[in-house]
Design a protein around this motif. Sequence first.
Motif, PDB file in Angstrom:
ATOM      1  N   PRO A  14      81.370  39.467  65.709  1.00 18.54           N
ATOM      2  CA  PRO A  14      81.324  39.863  64.291  1.00 18.54           C
ATOM      3  C   PRO A  14      80.987  38.681  63.386  1.00 18.54           C
ATOM      4  O   PRO A  14      81.297  37.526  63.698  1.00 18.54           O
ATOM      5  N   LEU A  15      80.361  39.000  62.266  1.00 18.78           N
ATOM      6  CA  LEU A  15      80.030  38.000  61.263  1.00 18.78           C
ATOM      7  C   LEU A  15      80.375  38.595  59.898  1.00 18.78           C
ATOM      8  O   LEU A  15      79.863  39.659  59.528  1.00 18.78           O
ATOM      9  N   VAL A  16      81.261  37.945  59.172  1.00 16.37           N
ATOM     10  CA  VAL A  16      81.691  38.449  57.862  1.00 16.37           C
ATOM     11  C   VAL A  16      80.753  37.886  56.796  1.00 16.37           C
ATOM     12  O   VAL A  16      80.853  36.719  56.411  1.00 16.37           O
ATOM     13  N   VAL A  17      79.830  38.703  56.356  1.00 16.28           N
ATOM     14  CA  VAL A  17      78.847  38.289  55.351  1.00 16.28           C
ATOM     15  C   VAL A  17      79.216  38.894  54.001  1.00 16.28           C
ATOM     16  O   VAL A  17      80.049  39.797  53.910  1.00 16.28           O
ATOM     17  N   SER A  18      78.560  38.443  52.957  1.00 15.37           N
ATOM     18  CA  SER A  18      78.859  38.943  51.616  1.00 15.37           C
ATOM     19  C   SER A  18      77.606  38.879  50.763  1.00 15.37           C
ATOM     20  O   SER A  18      76.617  38.238  51.121  1.00 15.37           O
ATOM     21  N   GLY A  19      77.678  39.547  49.635  1.00 14.07           N
ATOM     22  CA  GLY A  19      76.536  39.556  48.738  1.00 14.07           C
ATOM     23  C   GLY A  19      76.866  40.187  47.408  1.00 14.07           C
ATOM     24  O   GLY A  19      78.009  40.578  47.140  1.00 14.07           O
ATOM     25  N   SER A  20      75.847  40.332  46.574  1.00 10.30           N
ATOM     26  CA  SER A  20      76.051  40.754  45.187  1.00 10.30           C
ATOM     27  C   SER A  20      75.995  42.264  44.987  1.00 10.30           C
ATOM     28  O   SER A  20      76.257  42.735  43.879  1.00 10.30           O
ATOM     29  N   LEU A  21      75.656  43.018  46.042  1.00  9.31           N
ATOM     30  CA  LEU A  21      75.523  44.464  45.870  1.00  9.31           C
ATOM     31  C   LEU A  21      76.100  45.189  47.074  1.00  9.31           C
ATOM     32  O   LEU A  21      75.803  44.857  48.217  1.00  9.31           O
ATOM     33  N   ARG A  22      76.936  46.185  46.780  1.00  6.37           N
ATOM     34  CA  ARG A  22      77.444  47.104  47.796  1.00  6.37           C
ATOM     35  C   ARG A  22      77.158  48.525  47.335  1.00  6.37           C
ATOM     36  O   ARG A  22      77.142  48.811  46.139  1.00  6.37           O
ATOM     37  N   SER A  23      76.952  49.411  48.285  1.00  7.85           N
ATOM     38  CA  SER A  23      76.700  50.810  47.925  1.00  7.85           C
ATOM     39  C   SER A  23      77.030  51.698  49.109  1.00  7.85           C
ATOM     40  O   SER A  23      76.953  51.265  50.267  1.00  7.85           O
ATOM     41  N   ASN A  24      77.387  52.948  48.816  1.00 15.24           N
ATOM     42  CA  ASN A  24      77.578  53.930  49.880  1.00 15.24           C
ATOM     43  C   ASN A  24      76.297  54.714  50.137  1.00 15.24           C
ATOM     44  O   ASN A  24      76.325  55.738  50.824  1.00 15.24           O
ATOM     45  N   ASN A  25      75.177  54.234  49.597  1.00 14.96           N
ATOM     46  CA  ASN A  25      73.891  54.883  49.788  1.00 14.96           C
ATOM     47  C   ASN A  25      72.911  53.877  50.372  1.00 14.96           C
ATOM     48  O   ASN A  25      72.618  52.847  49.748  1.00 14.96           O
ATOM     49  N   SER A  26      72.394  54.179  51.546  1.00 15.25           N
ATOM     50  CA  SER A  26      71.510  53.238  52.240  1.00 15.25           C
ATOM     51  C   SER A  26      70.204  53.020  51.484  1.00 15.25           C
ATOM     52  O   SER A  26      69.665  51.900  51.470  1.00 15.25           O
ATOM     53  N   GLU A  27      69.677  54.051  50.837  1.00 11.80           N
ATOM     54  CA  GLU A  27      68.402  53.906  50.130  1.00 11.80           C
ATOM     55  C   GLU A  27      68.512  52.942  48.960  1.00 11.80           C
ATOM     56  O   GLU A  27      67.564  52.193  48.664  1.00 11.80           O
ATOM     57  N   VAL A  28      69.659  52.945  48.297  1.00 13.95           N
ATOM     58  CA  VAL A  28      69.883  51.994  47.200  1.00 13.95           C
ATOM     59  C   VAL A  28      69.754  50.571  47.712  1.00 13.95           C
ATOM     60  O   VAL A  28      69.088  49.714  47.101  1.00 13.95           O
ATOM     61  N   LEU A  29      70.359  50.305  48.859  1.00 18.06           N
ATOM     62  CA  LEU A  29      70.357  48.953  49.405  1.00 18.06           C
ATOM     63  C   LEU A  29      68.990  48.560  49.950  1.00 18.06           C
ATOM     64  O   LEU A  29      68.539  47.421  49.755  1.00 18.06           O
ATOM     65  N   ILE A  30      68.315  49.477  50.638  1.00 21.70           N
ATOM     66  CA  ILE A  30      66.982  49.162  51.167  1.00 21.70           C
ATOM     67  C   ILE A  30      65.996  48.922  50.027  1.00 21.70           C
ATOM     68  O   ILE A  30      65.183  47.989  50.071  1.00 21.70           O
ATOM     69  N   ASN A  31      66.070  49.731  48.979  1.00 20.66           N
ATOM     70  CA  ASN A  31      65.181  49.522  47.833  1.00 20.66           C
ATOM     71  C   ASN A  31      65.485  48.196  47.140  1.00 20.66           C
ATOM     72  O   ASN A  31      64.570  47.520  46.642  1.00 20.66           O
ATOM     73  N   ALA A  32      66.764  47.810  47.110  1.00 23.23           N
ATOM     74  CA  ALA A  32      67.110  46.514  46.530  1.00 23.23           C
ATOM     75  C   ALA A  32      66.532  45.380  47.374  1.00 23.23           C
ATOM     76  O   ALA A  32      66.052  44.374  46.828  1.00 23.23           O
ATOM     77  N   ALA A  33      66.564  45.536  48.703  1.00 24.71           N
ATOM     78  CA  ALA A  33      65.971  44.519  49.577  1.00 24.71           C
ATOM     79  C   ALA A  33      64.469  44.428  49.353  1.00 24.71           C
ATOM     80  O   ALA A  33      63.903  43.325  49.279  1.00 24.71           O
ATOM     81  N   ILE A  34      63.800  45.572  49.235  1.00 21.46           N
ATOM     82  CA  ILE A  34      62.357  45.571  48.970  1.00 21.46           C
ATOM     83  C   ILE A  34      62.054  44.886  47.631  1.00 21.46           C
ATOM     84  O   ILE A  34      61.039  44.202  47.488  1.00 21.46           O
ATOM     85  N   ALA A  35      62.965  45.037  46.679  1.00 16.73           N
ATOM     86  CA  ALA A  35      62.787  44.416  45.359  1.00 16.73           C
ATOM     87  C   ALA A  35      63.135  42.930  45.351  1.00 16.73           C
ATOM     88  O   ALA A  35      63.064  42.287  44.297  1.00 16.73           O
ATOM     89  N   GLY A  36      63.522  42.385  46.526  1.00 16.59           N
ATOM     90  CA  GLY A  36      63.775  40.962  46.623  1.00 16.59           C
ATOM     91  C   GLY A  36      65.190  40.533  46.327  1.00 16.59           C
ATOM     92  O   GLY A  36      65.440  39.348  46.062  1.00 16.59           O
ATOM     93  N   ARG A  37      66.145  41.487  46.404  1.00 20.34           N
ATOM     94  CA  ARG A  37      67.509  41.165  46.014  1.00 20.34           C
ATOM     95  C   ARG A  37      68.342  40.575  47.138  1.00 20.34           C
ATOM     96  O   ARG A  37      69.383  39.981  46.884  1.00 20.34           O
ATOM     97  N   GLY A  38      67.951  40.765  48.427  1.00 16.75           N
ATOM     98  CA  GLY A  38      68.770  40.230  49.506  1.00 16.75           C
ATOM     99  C   GLY A  38      68.380  40.764  50.863  1.00 16.75           C
ATOM    100  O   GLY A  38      67.273  41.294  51.050  1.00 16.75           O
ATOM    101  N   VAL A  39      69.326  40.649  51.809  1.00 13.67           N
ATOM    102  CA  VAL A  39      69.112  41.001  53.217  1.00 13.67           C
ATOM    103  C   VAL A  39      69.912  42.257  53.537  1.00 13.67           C
ATOM    104  O   VAL A  39      71.059  42.417  53.082  1.00 13.67           O
TER     105      VAL A  39
END
Length: 308
Positions: free
Chosen positions: A212-237
């Motif tokens: 396991p690796l405990v990572v963190s970041g500036s955005l959490r969501s219960n919707n995968s599309e929100v997070l993938i679109n944020a990654a496409i927009a350059g917000r993170g991994v």
Amino acid sequence: MQVQTLRYFLMVATTGSFLATARHFAVPASSVSRFIASLEKELGQQLFYRSTRAVRLTEQGQRYYAQVRQAVELLDGAAEQFDHGANPMHGLVRINAGESLGRLHIANLVNQLQARYPDLLVELSLSNTFVDPVQEGADITVRVGRLVDSGLIGKVVCAQRYVLAASPAYLALHGTPQTPEDLLQHNCLLYKGVHEPQRWHFRHAAEAPYEPLVVSGSLRSNNSEVLINAAIAGRGVVLFPNWLYPPASFQDGRLVWLLADWQMSAYADDIYIQILSPENRLRSQKVRAVSAFLVDAIGTPPYWDALV
């Protein structure tokens, strides 16, 4: 009480419509309404609430539905054993799938299925909560999860393959991680389930345990599309199953696959996609044929592997 009346009752309960039931059985809507009214009179119970907008089961109707469905399925299954000459691909088949997998992939496969078998009526239910197919009456369940002895019978379609990704713009600003530990210095966009955010897991070889690796970041969501679109927009991994990413998002350069030499998961063990049915439903040639269609259409390896 006629068996056909019970079939009308089950179809009205499934579609919520007398008109849709009449169209399915190619009879006047007035006939369906008359048969249902006769059934309610015979039972001495109101089975449906009727309004101008919808038809839905009463509490008594729900109990009756659960019992009648099993009885009619047994009768139809017995008759099907002798119906070798006719096309078995007609009538209703109920499929349950997880919300995202169902919307992004299973729904399209159902379209292909019905194009091939136009007399087939499909009830596709999408839910991220556990559905007991025996209690809920699902003929086929497309399940994403661990391999457990659930009493259901079917086939493991594939192991779920996770892909770590970020946009070229993000990597140009923050650098490209070379090891999982490098992610501790990156903005990791996390899926948050019911209890806690994702914990990412990595291993170098299939026989090794995930670490396991405990990572963190500036955005959490219960919707995968929100997070993938944020990654496409350059917000993170992000880390998700490969079937969740938009088609061609890696080929067209919107996302870059990271740490491709590592195996990774959001869980501490392997997750699989399975197509399962209760044992009694597999007596139906129709259910077996639909299951086989879904397995073949997804393929081995699954067709979405070619998209990433």
